[in-house]
Design an enzyme around this catalytic site. Structure first.
Site, PDB file in Angstrom:
ATOM      1  N   LYS A   1       6.421 111.475  45.856  1.00  0.00           N
ATOM      2  CA  LYS A   1       6.044 109.918  45.109  1.00  0.00           C
ATOM      3  C   LYS A   1       7.394 109.392  45.289  1.00  0.00           C
ATOM      4  O   LYS A   1       7.712 107.822  44.613  1.00  0.00           O
ATOM      5  CB  LYS A   1       5.397 110.328  43.675  1.00  0.00           C
ATOM      6  CG  LYS A   1       3.901 110.569  43.788  1.00  0.00           C
ATOM      7  CD  LYS A   1       3.283 110.902  42.166  1.00  0.00           C
ATOM      8  CE  LYS A   1       1.827 111.668  42.399  1.00  0.00           C
ATOM      9  NZ  LYS A   1       1.779 112.368  42.624  1.00  0.00           N
TER      10      LYS A   1
ATOM     11  N   SER B   1       3.667 116.842  44.507  1.00  0.00           N
ATOM     12  CA  SER B   1       3.839 115.122  44.181  1.00  0.00           C
ATOM     13  C   SER B   1       5.758 115.167  44.229  1.00  0.00           C
ATOM     14  O   SER B   1       6.004 113.347  43.849  1.00  0.00           O
ATOM     15  CB  SER B   1       3.534 115.793  42.578  1.00  0.00           C
ATOM     16  OG  SER B   1       2.375 115.232  42.166  1.00  0.00           O
TER      17      SER B   1
ATOM     18  N   SER C   1       2.934 111.114  37.527  1.00  0.00           N
ATOM     19  CA  SER C   1       3.011 111.634  38.763  1.00  0.00           C
ATOM     20  C   SER C   1       1.098 110.826  39.086  1.00  0.00           C
ATOM     21  O   SER C   1       0.875 112.099  39.390  1.00  0.00           O
ATOM     22  CB  SER C   1       3.465 113.528  38.584  1.00  0.00           C
ATOM     23  OG  SER C   1       3.074 113.117  39.828  1.00  0.00           O
TER      24      SER C   1
END
Length: 157
Positions: A18, A15, A71
């Site tokens: 991102k 993640s 997220s």
């Protein structure tokens, strides 16, 4: 740097991807964050973390908040899909941006981090975080403890 060990070893970054997704979205000075986006079925398919459903209509600003605070994988996909260059062009731009920043061990395969092919090193990720910390829009979102999105008749917290 005071001490390091294995700082250049490539690992899957999940993640943290991102962060680059947000940086690429916000690098366009003409990006309109009030633009509504309709979430597509492809955005939510196999998205392990998402507060969105196909058909929800939200703004790019909402998607950025869901991306960085929650997220949200579908938010990452929707932002890339609706970018002027589409998802493939967006991922290509993520890799170009990594090269521009000198992130030598970093490579992106998707905007959400769900693919293990998104790789980097601790050293490169520290450089990326340092870079985005200078972006007040990203920094302000990252300081936001909660965010509420109104998608049709549903409220997402």
């Amino acid at each position: 740097m005071l001490w390091e060990q294995n700082s250049l070893d490539q690992r899957s970054i999940g993640s943290i991807t991102k962060v680059m997704t947000a940086a690429v979205i916000l690098e366009d000075p003409d990006v309109d964050l009030t633009t509504p986006v309709v979430v597509d079925r492809s955005d939510v398919r196999a998205a392990s973390t998402t507060y969105l459903r196909a058909g929800y209509k939200v703004t790019r600003d909402d998607l950025l908040h869901l991306l960085l605070i929650g997220s949200d994988n579908a938010a990452a996909r929707a932002l890339a899909r609706t970018s002027p260059v589409g998802t493939e062009g967006f991922v290509r731009r993520m890799n170009e941006k990594a090269a521009e920043l000198g992130l030598q061990t970093t490579s992106y395969a998707d905007p959400s981090g769900l693919l293990n092919a998104n790789v980097s090193s601790a050293y490169d990720m520290a450089r990326l975080i340092s870079y985005v910390s200078g972006n007040e829009r990203i920094a302000s979102i990252m300081r936001t403890p909660t965010y509420t999105v109104h998608a049709g008749s549903r409220t997402i917290n």
